[in-house]
Design a protein around this motif. Structure first.
Motif, PDB file in Angstrom:
ATOM      1  N   VAL A   1       0.779  -1.211   0.053  1.00  9.54           N
ATOM      2  CA  VAL A   1       0.025  -0.084  -0.091  1.00  9.54           C
ATOM      3  C   VAL A   1       0.838   1.070  -0.039  1.00  9.54           C
ATOM      4  N   PRO A   2       0.726   2.271  -0.872  1.00 10.03           N
ATOM      5  CA  PRO A   2       1.526   3.392  -1.132  1.00 10.03           C
ATOM      6  C   PRO A   2       1.457   4.521  -0.015  1.00 10.03           C
ATOM      7  N   TYR A   3       0.637   4.281   1.038  1.00  6.05           N
ATOM      8  CA  TYR A   3       0.268   5.207   2.088  1.00  6.05           C
ATOM      9  C   TYR A   3       0.128   4.701   3.562  1.00  6.05           C
ATOM     10  N   PRO A   4       0.346   5.640   4.545  1.00  2.00           N
ATOM     11  CA  PRO A   4       0.633   5.014   6.016  1.00  2.00           C
ATOM     12  C   PRO A   4      -0.943   4.558   6.196  1.00  2.00           C
ATOM     13  N   PRO A   5      -0.923   3.624   7.377  1.00  3.09           N
ATOM     14  CA  PRO A   5      -2.223   3.144   7.806  1.00  3.09           C
ATOM     15  C   PRO A   5      -3.123   4.085   7.748  1.00  3.09           C
ATOM     16  N   GLY A   6      -4.371   3.555   7.998  1.00  5.18           N
ATOM     17  CA  GLY A   6      -5.540   4.177   8.232  1.00  5.18           C
ATOM     18  C   GLY A   6      -6.181   5.222   7.207  1.00  5.18           C
ATOM     19  N   GLY A   7      -5.808   5.199   6.047  1.00  4.27           N
ATOM     20  CA  GLY A   7      -6.504   5.813   4.990  1.00  4.27           C
ATOM     21  C   GLY A   7      -7.418   4.967   4.061  1.00  4.27           C
ATOM     22  N   ASN A   8      -8.249   5.759   3.089  1.00  4.51           N
ATOM     23  CA  ASN A   8      -9.259   4.704   2.265  1.00  4.51           C
ATOM     24  C   ASN A   8      -8.465   3.725   1.716  1.00  4.51           C
TER      25      ASN A   8
ATOM     26  N   GLU B   1     -19.491   0.734   2.302  1.00  7.79           N
ATOM     27  CA  GLU B   1     -20.623   1.621   2.395  1.00  7.79           C
ATOM     28  C   GLU B   1     -20.515   2.607   3.336  1.00  7.79           C
ATOM     29  N   ALA B   2     -19.883   1.886   4.757  1.00  6.36           N
ATOM     30  CA  ALA B   2     -19.937   2.584   5.699  1.00  6.36           C
ATOM     31  C   ALA B   2     -18.812   3.742   5.761  1.00  6.36           C
ATOM     32  N   ALA B   3     -17.840   3.373   5.023  1.00  8.99           N
ATOM     33  CA  ALA B   3     -16.712   4.296   4.787  1.00  8.99           C
ATOM     34  C   ALA B   3     -16.895   5.469   3.515  1.00  8.99           C
ATOM     35  N   GLY B   4     -18.059   5.179   2.842  1.00  9.04           N
ATOM     36  CA  GLY B   4     -18.396   6.265   2.039  1.00  9.04           C
ATOM     37  C   GLY B   4     -17.924   5.701   0.637  1.00  9.04           C
ATOM     38  N   ALA B   5     -17.652   4.360   0.336  1.00  9.81           N
ATOM     39  CA  ALA B   5     -16.978   3.784  -0.787  1.00  9.81           C
ATOM     40  C   ALA B   5     -17.989   2.906  -1.328  1.00  9.81           C
TER      41      ALA B   5
ATOM     42  N   THR C   1     -15.475   9.609   1.238  1.00 12.68           N
ATOM     43  CA  THR C   1     -15.344   8.951   2.447  1.00 12.68           C
ATOM     44  C   THR C   1     -14.943   9.897   3.560  1.00 12.68           C
ATOM     45  N   VAL C   2     -14.051  11.027   2.924  1.00  8.83           N
ATOM     46  CA  VAL C   2     -13.895  12.010   4.034  1.00  8.83           C
ATOM     47  C   VAL C   2     -14.659  12.966   4.244  1.00  8.83           C
ATOM     48  N   ALA C   3     -15.396  13.494   3.342  1.00  8.47           N
ATOM     49  CA  ALA C   3     -16.475  14.564   3.362  1.00  8.47           C
ATOM     50  C   ALA C   3     -17.699  14.014   4.173  1.00  8.47           C
ATOM     51  N   LYS C   4     -18.242  12.744   4.158  1.00 12.12           N
ATOM     52  CA  LYS C   4     -19.294  12.311   4.579  1.00 12.12           C
ATOM     53  C   LYS C   4     -19.712  12.943   6.031  1.00 12.12           C
ATOM     54  N   GLN C   5     -18.779  12.946   6.955  1.00  7.82           N
ATOM     55  CA  GLN C   5     -19.181  13.361   8.167  1.00  7.82           C
ATOM     56  C   GLN C   5     -19.393  14.796   8.424  1.00  7.82           C
TER      57      GLN C   5
ATOM     58  N   VAL D   1      -1.695  -2.425  -4.262  1.00  9.55           N
ATOM     59  CA  VAL D   1      -3.183  -2.129  -3.992  1.00  9.55           C
ATOM     60  C   VAL D   1      -2.996  -0.341  -4.108  1.00  9.55           C
ATOM     61  N   ALA D   2      -3.488   0.203  -5.026  1.00 10.57           N
ATOM     62  CA  ALA D   2      -3.301   1.529  -5.169  1.00 10.57           C
ATOM     63  C   ALA D   2      -4.366   2.089  -6.072  1.00 10.57           C
ATOM     64  N   PRO D   3      -4.392   3.761  -5.749  1.00  4.64           N
ATOM     65  CA  PRO D   3      -5.553   4.483  -6.399  1.00  4.64           C
ATOM     66  C   PRO D   3      -4.709   5.055  -7.863  1.00  4.64           C
ATOM     67  N   ASN D   4      -5.613   5.935  -8.397  1.00  5.78           N
ATOM     68  CA  ASN D   4      -5.224   6.599  -9.576  1.00  5.78           C
ATOM     69  C   ASN D   4      -3.861   7.082  -9.718  1.00  5.78           C
ATOM     70  N   GLY D   5      -3.499   8.005  -8.802  1.00  4.58           N
ATOM     71  CA  GLY D   5      -2.166   8.491  -8.889  1.00  4.58           C
ATOM     72  C   GLY D   5      -0.971   7.705  -8.803  1.00  4.58           C
TER      73      GLY D   5
END
Length: 320
Positions: free
Chosen positions: A33-40, A284-288, A205-209, A89-93
Motif C-alpha cells: 500500500v503506497p500510504y500510511p495505515p488508516g486511509g481509504n 458503504e460505511a466508509a463512503g465507498a 469517505t472524508v467529506a461524509k461526516q 493496492v493503489a489508487p489513480n495517482g
C-alpha cells in the motif's frame, strides 16, 4: 526408446508446472500500500486481505510503504520476482500519474503493471463552507465567472484527483480560482472548516461526516449517478459537465509478466469478496462502493482514465 523417454520426461515436467500453478499461493502474499495505515486505500487493502486469505488459503499481509507520491511502493512491486507474491493496492495517482507529476521516467503503468481487478470506487464531492453563502454548484460557478481568481479552493496536493477535477472544471467554465495546496486531506479540511478557504473537491469517505453534521454544504458529486445518501445533491453530469465525471478508484495490480493463473484466481476471488453483503456494507460505511471489474473492463477503464487526465496534467504543467 530415447524418444519415448524424452516425451515422458516432457509430459512429467509439464504436469509439475501445471501442479505448481494450480497450487498458487503456497506462501503468504504481500499487499503493498503506497500510504500510511488508516486511509481509504489502506482500509480497502485490509478488507480484501481478509477475504483473499479466506478464499485462497494463505495469509495476505498488508505492507505500508509511503512516500514519493506512491512511487516507493510502486518500485517495490515492479522489482518483485513476478511469482505472484508481491502485489500493489493503489489508487489513480501512484499507478497512472506519479512519474509524470514528479518528472521521473521510472515506470509506465501499461508496461510495468498487470491490472488484476478493481476493488472500490469513491466519488468526489464539491463542498463549500456555509459562510461562503452559496446554495448550489451553479451559484458557486457563477461567482467564479464573475470574479475570476477570487474564490479559494483547498487541494490535498498537486496532481491528486481532487486537484485534477478542479483544473478540468476551470477549463470547462472558462474561469479560474486560487488553488491552495496542502500536504494531505487533513490540513485542507481543517482550513475549509475554519473558513480560511472557500470550497474543495473531496472524497466522500472524508467529506461524509462534515456534510452529515452540517459543517459543510454539498453542492455536487462527481459520480455518474446521484449518491443514495445524498439524493438531493446533483451530479456534475446533470449540471452539464460530463467531462468532469470521475471517481477515485482502488485497484489490485501485479508487476509486469505476472502469472496468468494467479491473475485469474485473484480476479475471481475479488468478485466473490466484493459481492459479499458484509463487505459491501463495510465499504458503504466508509463512503465507498465495492465494485469488482473483469480484467478486460478494468484495463479499458485505466486506459480511459489515463487518456482523459494525462492531457490535463500536461497542459496545466502540474508538478510535485
Amino acid at each position: 526408446m530415447r524418444l519415448l523417454r524424452s516425451l515422458t520426461t516432457l509430459l512429467f515436467s509439464l504436469s509439475l508446472v501445471g501442479a505448481a500453478q494450480a497450487a498458487w499461493p503456497e506462501k503468504p502474499v504481500h499487499l503493498i500500500v503506497p500510504y500510511p495505515p488508516g486511509g481509504n486505500v489502506d482500509l480497502a487493502a485490509r478488507i480484501v486481505a481478509d477475504g483473499l486469505e479466506a478464499e485462497l488459503g494463505q495469509p495476505f499481509v498488508v505492507e505500508n510503504r509511503a512516500g514519493a507520491g506512491g512511487m516507493i511502493a510502486a518500485a517495490h512491486v515492479i522489482s518483485a520476482d513476478n511469482d505472484g507474491y508481491r502485489l500493489f493496492v493503489a489508487p489513480n495517482g501512484p499507478v497512472l500519474f506519479s512519474p509524470l507529476l514528479f518528472r521521473q521516467d521510472n515506470y509506465f503503468w501499461k508496461e510495468d503493471f498487470t491490472p488484476i481487478g478493481s476493488i472500490s470506487f469513491v466519488p468526489l464531492v464539491l463542498q463549500a463552507n456555509p459562510a461562503l453563502g452559496v446554495n448550489s454548484a451553479e451559484e458557486l460557478f457563477e461567482r467564479a465567472k464573475e470574479s475570476p481568481g477570487e474564490l479559494t479552493m483547498a487541494s490535498p496536493g498537486a496532481g491528486t484527483q481532487n486537484h485534477l477535477i478542479s483544473e478540468m472544471l476551470q477549463r470547462l467554465l472558462e474561469t479560474e480560482w486560487l488553488t491552495v495546496h496542502y500536504n494531505g486531506n487533513a490540513p485542507a479540511t481543517t482550513d475549509l472548516l475554519g473558513g480560511r478557504v472557500d470550497f474543495n473537491f473531496d472524497q466522500y469517505t472524508v467529506a461524509k461526516q462534515f456534510i452529515t453534521s452540517g459543517k459543510l454544504d454539498a453542492l455536487a458529486v462527481s459520480s455518474p449517478s446521484r449518491l443514495p445518501s445524498l439524493p438531493d445533491v446533483p451530479t456534475l453530469e446533470e449540471l452539464g459537465y460530463s467531462e468532469a465525471v470521475t471517481e477515485t478508484f482502488t485497484g489490485l495490480f501485479g508487476p509486469a509478466d505476472f502469472p496468468e493463473e494467479a491473475t485469474q484466481k485473484l480476479n475471481a476471488a475479488l468478485k466473490t469478496i466484493l459481492n459479499d453483503p458484509e463487505v459491501i456494507a463495510k465499504f458503504e460505511a466508509a463512503g465507498a462502493e465495492a465494485r469488482a471489474m473483469d480484467i478486460e473492463d478494468f484495463e479499458a477503464f485505466l486506459n480511459e482514465q489515463y487518456d482523459r487526465w494525462d492531457p490535463v496534467i500536461r497542459s496545466a504543467d502540474i508538478q510535485r
